[in-house]
Design an enzyme around this catalytic site. Structure first.
Site, short mmCIF file in Angstrom:
data_model
loop_
_atom_site.label_atom_id
_atom_site.label_comp_id
_atom_site.label_asym_id
_atom_site.label_seq_id
_atom_site.Cartn_x
_atom_site.Cartn_y
_atom_site.Cartn_z
N GLY A 1 42.00 -39.97 16.31
CA GLY A 1 42.22 -38.97 17.35
C GLY A 1 41.74 -39.33 18.74
O GLY A 1 42.34 -38.93 19.73
N GLU B 1 34.73 -39.03 21.17
CA GLU B 1 35.40 -38.20 20.16
C GLU B 1 36.43 -37.30 20.84
O GLU B 1 36.26 -36.89 21.99
CB GLU B 1 34.30 -37.40 19.44
CG GLU B 1 34.65 -36.58 18.26
CD GLU B 1 35.58 -37.13 17.18
OE1 GLU B 1 36.63 -37.69 17.52
OE2 GLU B 1 35.28 -36.92 16.00
N ASP B 2 37.50 -37.03 20.12
CA ASP B 2 38.56 -36.17 20.67
C ASP B 2 38.11 -34.71 20.78
O ASP B 2 38.29 -34.06 21.79
CB ASP B 2 39.85 -36.27 19.84
CG ASP B 2 39.63 -36.10 18.34
OD1 ASP B 2 38.49 -35.81 17.91
OD2 ASP B 2 40.61 -36.26 17.58
N ASP C 1 34.12 -29.96 16.67
CA ASP C 1 34.52 -28.72 16.00
C ASP C 1 33.32 -28.20 15.20
O ASP C 1 32.42 -27.58 15.77
CB ASP C 1 35.74 -29.06 15.13
CG ASP C 1 36.39 -27.86 14.48
OD1 ASP C 1 36.38 -26.78 15.10
OD2 ASP C 1 36.91 -28.00 13.37
N PHE D 1 43.93 -24.15 16.97
CA PHE D 1 44.22 -25.50 16.53
C PHE D 1 45.07 -26.20 17.58
O PHE D 1 46.17 -25.75 17.91
CB PHE D 1 44.93 -25.50 15.18
CG PHE D 1 44.93 -26.86 14.55
CD1 PHE D 1 43.83 -27.31 13.84
CD2 PHE D 1 46.03 -27.71 14.72
CE1 PHE D 1 43.82 -28.59 13.29
CE2 PHE D 1 46.02 -28.98 14.16
CZ PHE D 1 44.91 -29.42 13.45
N ARG E 1 50.44 -36.80 17.99
CA ARG E 1 49.39 -37.59 18.67
C ARG E 1 49.87 -38.15 20.00
O ARG E 1 49.09 -38.42 20.90
CB ARG E 1 48.95 -38.76 17.77
CG ARG E 1 48.21 -38.35 16.52
CD ARG E 1 47.57 -39.57 15.88
NE ARG E 1 47.11 -39.37 14.52
CZ ARG E 1 45.96 -38.80 14.17
NH1 ARG E 1 45.13 -38.37 15.10
NH2 ARG E 1 45.62 -38.68 12.90
P1 IMP Z 1 34.16 -31.81 12.94
O1 IMP Z 1 33.47 -32.76 12.03
O2 IMP Z 1 34.49 -30.50 12.27
O3 IMP Z 1 33.50 -31.60 14.28
O4 IMP Z 1 35.61 -32.38 13.09
C1 IMP Z 1 36.08 -33.09 14.13
C2 IMP Z 1 37.43 -33.63 13.70
O5 IMP Z 1 38.28 -32.61 13.15
C3 IMP Z 1 38.14 -34.13 14.92
O6 IMP Z 1 37.87 -35.50 15.09
C4 IMP Z 1 39.57 -33.85 14.60
O7 IMP Z 1 40.12 -34.96 13.91
C5 IMP Z 1 39.58 -32.69 13.66
N1 IMP Z 1 39.92 -31.44 14.36
C6 IMP Z 1 39.11 -30.39 14.60
N2 IMP Z 1 39.73 -29.42 15.28
C7 IMP Z 1 40.98 -29.87 15.50
C8 IMP Z 1 42.13 -29.31 16.20
O8 IMP Z 1 42.13 -28.19 16.77
N3 IMP Z 1 43.24 -30.07 16.20
C9 IMP Z 1 43.31 -31.30 15.61
N4 IMP Z 1 42.27 -31.86 14.97
C10 IMP Z 1 41.12 -31.15 14.91
MG MG Z 2 40.61 -36.61 13.54
#
Ligand code: IMP
Ligand code: MG
Length: 184
Positions: free
Chosen positions: A53, A108-109, A112, A161, A174
């Protein structure tokens, strides 16, 4: 191949609502790059991109940081999304180089739940990185499950999302040049 009776393309797909335009992304990334260059002046950080991402963000961000820097990549999968969330993170592709004594900037993208980044920060610390900062293009603070505080954030967004600019929905979208929300 499907036959279409309108001018709909992938990028102007009517199911997508634009949340952050390409121009807003460009301007904000230029600002973050300048800020990082100031903060790390005279140092030689290593940018680590979390695949897949963050690849689009990384490629633009690194060109906005006027420093002697290096880059590396890591791919992880997390099992922390479902109802029976374990928060477990697995490394799918590891870094090429050692981290001993390096100043790391994790790219990081989206931040979350925070599970992925908290795992990576601990993992990189254990490998001897001398400092670790986080730059996240997007931040969804409402969704946090573990405490992770990004050092640089592009945009705070609501709990929706999002896709595009590296982010996917089932590996699609992407390549969008903007960040959008998929309409139900
Ligand atoms: P975390 O470990 O829950 O913080 O997850 C982060 C990862 O979840 C990111 O690197 C994304 O790949 C994915 N992710 C979380 N939210 C979204 C979203 O709204 N769209 C797409 N991917 C997401
Ligand atoms: Mg991801």
């Amino acid at each position: 191949m499907s036959v279409k009776d309108d001018n709909t393309t992938e990028f102007n797909n009517p199911n997508l609502k634009v949340l952050i335009t390409a121009e807003q992304l460009r301007n904000r990334i230029r600002e973050i790059g300048a800020e990082i260059a100031r903060d790390y002046a005279g140092r030689r950080p290593e940018l680590i991109c979390v695949l897949k991402g963050a690849i689009v963000f990384m490629s633009d961000l690194m060109r906005a940081i006027d420093l002697n820097l290096s880059i590396d990549f890591i791919a992880v999968s997390s099992y922390g999304k479902g109802a029976n969330s374990t928060g477990e993170v697995k490394i799918l592709k590891d870094l090429d180089g050692p981290l001993e004594g390096r100043e790391i900037i994790l790219v990081e993208d989206i931040l979350d739940t925070g599970l992925t980044l908290s795992y990576l920060v601990n993992n990189f610390r254990a490998r001897g990185a001398s400092s670790i900062k986080i730059v996240a293009l997007l931040n969804k603070p409402e969704r946090r499950k573990v405490e992770v505080t990004p050092d640089y954030v592009g945009f705070e967004i609501p709990d929706e999302f999002v896709v595009g600019y590296g982010l996917d929905y089932g590996e699609r979208y992407r390549n969008l040049p903007y960040i959008g929300v998929v309409r139900e």
